[in-house]
Design a protein around this motif. Sequence first.
Motif: not given
Length: 83
Positions: A63-82
Motif C-alpha cells: 500500500k505505501t509503495n502504490g503496488l495494490e494493482y498486483l492484487l487486482t487479478p487475485l481479488r477477481r479470482q478470489a471473488g469467482r471462487r465464492k
Amino acid sequence: MNTHEAQPNPNILQELVQHRMPFGKYKDTLLCDLPVSYLEWFASKGFPPGKLGMQLATMFEIKTNGLEYLLTPLRRQAGRRKV
C-alpha cells in the motif's frame, strides 16, 4: 548464487486477498482491505509475530509503495471462487 531464494512466494499475495484480520478494530476485514492508517500504526508499534505479522508488513509495503494493482487479478479470482 541461488536466485530461487530471492523469488517472492506467490502464495503470500493470494493469502492477502483471502485471509481476514483475526482480531482488533478491523476483525474479519480482508487483509488487503485494511486501511493504510491501521498498517502504519502496526509499523510504528511493531507487527505481530509470525505469519500474520509478515502478511501485515507485506500489505503495508504494497500500500505505501502504490503496488495494490498486483492484487487486482487475485481479488477477481478470489471473488469467482465464492460463487
